[in-house]
Design an enzyme around this catalytic site. Structure first.
Site, PDB file in Angstrom:
ATOM      1  CB  ILE A 260      49.315 -35.064  -5.458  1.00  0.00           C
ATOM      2  CG1 ILE A 260      48.981 -35.113  -6.939  1.00  0.00           C
ATOM      3  CG2 ILE A 260      50.702 -34.459  -5.299  1.00  0.00           C
ATOM      4  CD1 ILE A 260      49.802 -36.092  -7.755  1.00  0.00           C
TER       5      ILE A 260
ATOM      6  CD  GLU B  17      60.443 -21.157  -5.016  1.00  0.00           C
ATOM      7  OE1 GLU B  17      59.341 -21.710  -5.188  1.00  0.00           O
ATOM      8  OE2 GLU B  17      60.852 -20.776  -3.916  1.00  0.00           O
TER       9      GLU B  17
ATOM     10  CG  HIS C 171      45.835 -24.603  -7.918  1.00  0.00           C
ATOM     11  ND1 HIS C 171      46.525 -25.556  -8.637  1.00  0.00           N
ATOM     12  CD2 HIS C 171      46.584 -24.330  -6.844  1.00  0.00           C
ATOM     13  CE1 HIS C 171      47.653 -25.813  -8.001  1.00  0.00           C
ATOM     14  NE2 HIS C 171      47.715 -25.089  -6.916  1.00  0.00           N
TER      15      HIS C 171
HETATM   16  N1  GLN Z   1      52.202 -34.075  -1.271  1.00  0.00           N
HETATM   17  C1  GLN Z   1      51.885 -32.688  -1.196  1.00  0.00           C
HETATM   18  C2  GLN Z   1      50.380 -32.526  -1.073  1.00  0.00           C
HETATM   19  O1  GLN Z   1      49.682 -33.339  -1.617  1.00  0.00           O
HETATM   20  C3  GLN Z   1      52.381 -31.944  -2.417  1.00  0.00           C
HETATM   21  C4  GLN Z   1      52.087 -30.473  -2.330  1.00  0.00           C
HETATM   22  C5  GLN Z   1      52.758 -29.634  -3.400  1.00  0.00           C
HETATM   23  O2  GLN Z   1      53.173 -30.095  -4.422  1.00  0.00           O
HETATM   24  N2  GLN Z   1      52.871 -28.355  -3.204  1.00  0.00           N
HETATM   25  O3  GLN Z   1      49.884 -31.573  -0.484  1.00  0.00           O
HETATM   26 ZN    ZN Z   2      51.966 -29.914  -6.212  1.00  0.00          ZN
END
Ligand code: GLN
Ligand code: ZN
Length: 734
Positions: A412, A586, A675
């Protein structure tokens, strides 16, 4: 009689003392005696400070070691069965999980970026009043010479926001005696007024629910001592609520314009009226004259027995004090008020009303306005919000260029940020190393993660985001019109704080924001590296924003800056660009009737940022939360080519949400819950992918973690990603 009051004060302390104490306990460096001593000092300090600021109604019970919903759940004995054998550290175990026991869920508190712990009330739970944190704090502060107003989350909000296995009406009957006993104890201890907070009354509630509310407040003991505190917006069912047999009502008149209209019609003379007149959700100084005018009008009309002037919400949503902002330009600083300064404003307003004179000069927003930016927005055309080709046609072109396998794998964005990185960044900020030294350090980190991704065999790479301390703050530091703070910490959850930037003027991009790092990363590999940006809506929602123009205008300004950045990335050979929007949901207004408008401009802002690129360029977005069902159409309207979202914690419910939606684009359901420190097995990841395969075509599915890997460590990440890549190849073979 006119007095000042407060709903809540930041818990973290002027320098995040609470974080130091509590995390010290987690690391085993502090014992519980030290924790009690140090938190009492903090409690005393914040209470003393409010007294020094001449606040008449000072709350207690607004403080917590982790979360107030959790505190209340424990005091009512709402402990899920899976924790029955946990004897030590039960409190933090509930919040954070222990060994193999998953923690209680964490969810955003209304439309804020604060996350509360969701109590679980199991069927036939033995509800009883145990030790109460509020009572403890009240007694401690009493001993220190304070007479505080105990503040407790009210019964309706508590139940409405909990995970309950019995109907709310049934639980309402069970919970009221517990509240009555708690109130009884507080009264015995000497509390005159008790504030029961019912923010859930501002949601869209049903006739049935308001009936339950009535029943609860008719039965609760000592109701005449209750101030029913509401905040965040207008209350639904105003006429019913003001007639509840409580002693006082608190209303938000900053974000509750309808509340003002209702007040001008009628408010019972025998009730105390608390008015939320200072914005607890933003950092601008109040316009004293305007506020005084409104308050006077309301008081003249309602003539309440007692009127308390207070912030519109708890002040926990704004930083502690401006005093620590040593390097902020004074032109900006003089426009702002953090929690401490907001307390001063309450006294100024009270004085102005009681004595009839206003001591503060009129201030208006004096942020920087730029003609060119304004004109660019005025001149936007429909076509600026649309990509050159429809999704299906783009997809073919993108496939030809990218040539990705089925079930492409990616991550991500971020990779672990360790102590050395944070130290090096700090040295750079303190001018202890040169810019070139810092940049070369970052380049080494980038080269390292590119090597790692090659080794793992991922398909689409990231550069790791090492140059960013925070995904919003980073852009806030580089865009004109935004400013970051030195010490403007606000609680996000538990002990975690964030430092939202302040949008104080028109947003302009005067230099590239991300090109250097992304292009460098791409130069090291044949695999595509994703350009990585934070979306306009997320930057807006996670900043303190100006109030002199609409939110959509600010979002468009941000979107235009991103649009230029994206274009530049494309021109420099970047083929995939991800625009993160984790805060997209949000910003959704609490009341349904206002949602459509928000979703309309929020999706347009995303499209404005992302639609200038060629059809061949693949746009990704990422969101990470589970309540997706009600915004799926908006997500489709973003017109992104690929989206990655959370799927592990919601146990696949999210996949379900796509079942009836005819969603045709590509999706990466996060198969790895980042997480948790656990290493997910291939089996469990495969299960999630297979569930997705029942609903989507194989060509639609990407395999990825459910968020960035910033907070994890390499020991966890390497085996997890190895499993993840293996899952994709297993899927390809079958
Ligand atoms: N690109 C961001 C990361 O990898 C995305 C973080 C998020 O969605 N809060 O940290
Ligand atoms: Zn995220």
């Amino acid at each position: 009689m006119i007095l000042t009051g407060n709903i809540g004060f930041p818990t973290i302390g002027p320098h995040r003392e609470l974080k130091t104490v509590v995390e010290g306990v987690w690391r085993g460096e502090k014992n519980s005696d030290e924790m009690i001593k140090e938190t009492e000092e903090l409690l005393l300090m914040r209470t003393t400070l409010q007294r020094e600021k001449a606040i008449d109604f000072i709350p207690c019970g607004d403080f917590s070691l982790y979360d107030r919903m959790l505190d209340l759940a424990i005091s009512f004995n709402c402990i899920p069965k899976r924790f029955k054998d946990i004897k030590e550290n039960l409190y933090f175990s509930l919040a954070r999980g222990t060994k193999n026991i998953p923690p209680l869920k964490m969810v955003k508190w209304f439309n804020t970026n604060y996350h509360y712990i969701v109590p679980e009330i199991e069927k036939n739970q033995n509800l009883e009043l145990k030790e109460s944190a509020v009572l403890k704090d009240f007694l401690f502060l009493k001993k220190e010479g304070f007479s505080c107003i105990p503040a407790i989350i009210g019964p309706f909000t508590f139940l409405k926001l909990s995970n309950i296995e019995e109907p709310l009406t049934v639980l309402a009957e069970k919970i009221i005696p517990l509240y009555s006993s708690l109130l009884e104890k507080l009264k015995e201890a000497g509390a005159e007024w008790i504030s029961l907070e019912e923010p859930a009354l501002v949601l869209d509630i049903t006739e049935q629910e308001i009936k339950t509310v009535k029943k609860m407040y008719e039965k609760i003991k000592h109701s005449k001592s209750i101030i029913l505190q509401t905040y965040f917006e207008d209350i639904s069912f105003y006429n019913e609520i003001i007639k509840l047999p409580v002693g006082g009502i608190g209303l938000d008149v900053i974000n509750g314009k309808e509340n003002i209209n209702n007040l001008m019609k009628y408010f019972p003379k025998d009730k105390l009226l608390s008015l939320g007149v200072i914005n607890g959700r933003n950092v601008w100084k109040a316009n004293i004259k305007k506020t005084v005018d409104i308050v006077k009008k309301i008081i003249e009309k309602t003539n309440p027995s007692m009127c308390i002037l207070q912030p519109s919400t708890s002040l926990m949503f704004v930083p502690w004090s401006l005093e620590e902002e040593k390097s902020m330009p004074s032109e900006t600083k003089q426009l702002l008020a953090f929690a401490v300064e907001k307390l001063d404003e309450l006294s100024i307003i009270k004085k102005a009303i009681v004595e009839g004179k206003i001591e503060q000069d009129e201030i208006g927003f004096a942020g920087i306005k730029k003609e060119n930016i304004k004109n660019r927005i005025i001149n936007l055309k429909e076509s600026n919000f649309q990509r050159s080709l429809p999704y299906k046609e783009r997809r073919k072109k993108q496939q030809r260029i990218l040539n990705l396998p089925l079930f492409p794998t990616t991550t991500i964005g971020s990779f672990p940020q360790d102590k050395i990185l944070r130290k090096t960044r700090k040295m750079y900020k303190d001018n202890l190393i040169t810019e070139e030294e810092y940049k070369s350090f970052i380049r080494k980190k980038i080269a390292h993660v590119i090597g790692i991704q090659e080794g793992l065999g991922l398909d689409v790479f990231v550069h790791g985001e090492f140059e960013r301390s925070d995904m919003v703050e980073y852009f806030g530091e580089r865009l004109e019109g935004m400013i970051s703070t030195e010490n403007g910490w606000v609680l996000s959850y538990g002990t975690r704080c964030i430092r939202p930037p302040v949008i104080f003027g028109d947003i302009e991009r005067t230099k590239s924001l991300t090109k250097e790092e992304i292009v460098f990363a791409q130069s090291l590999t044949e695999k595509p590296v994703k350009g990585m940006l934070t979306g306009a809506v997320t930057i807006l929602n996670w900043s303190f924003s100006r109030e002199d123009i609409t939110r959509y205008e600010i979002a468009y300004q941000l979107a235009l800056a991103l649009r230029d950045e994206i274009k530049e990335l494309e021109e420099n050979g970047i083929k995939i660009i991800q625009v993160d929007e984790p805060a997209f949901r949000e910003g959704l207004p609490l009341k349904k009737e206002r949602r459509e408008e928000y979703l309309s401009w929020a999706t347009k802002a995303f499209r404005l940022a992302t639609s200038a690129v060629k059809a061949e360029t693949q746009i990704h977005t990422h969101m990470c939360y589970s309540e997706f069902g009600d915004i799926i159409e908006a997500i489709d309207a973003l017109d992104a080519d690929v989206i990655s979202i959370e799927a592990t914690r919601s146990k696949g419910e999210i996949i379900h949400a796509f079942e009836n939606s005819n969603y045709e684009r590509e999706i990466g359901f996060g198969v790895y819950d980042i997480h948790s420190p656990r290493i997910p097995s291939q089996d469990e990841m495969l299960k999630i992918a297979n569930r997705a395969l029942r609903i989507l075509k194989k060509e639609q599915i990407w395999i990825n973690p459910d968020c960035g890997l910033k907070t994890r460590n390499w020991k966890e990440i390497i085996p997890s990603l190895r499993n993840l890549v293996q899952v994709a190849s297993t899927l390809r073979e079958s």
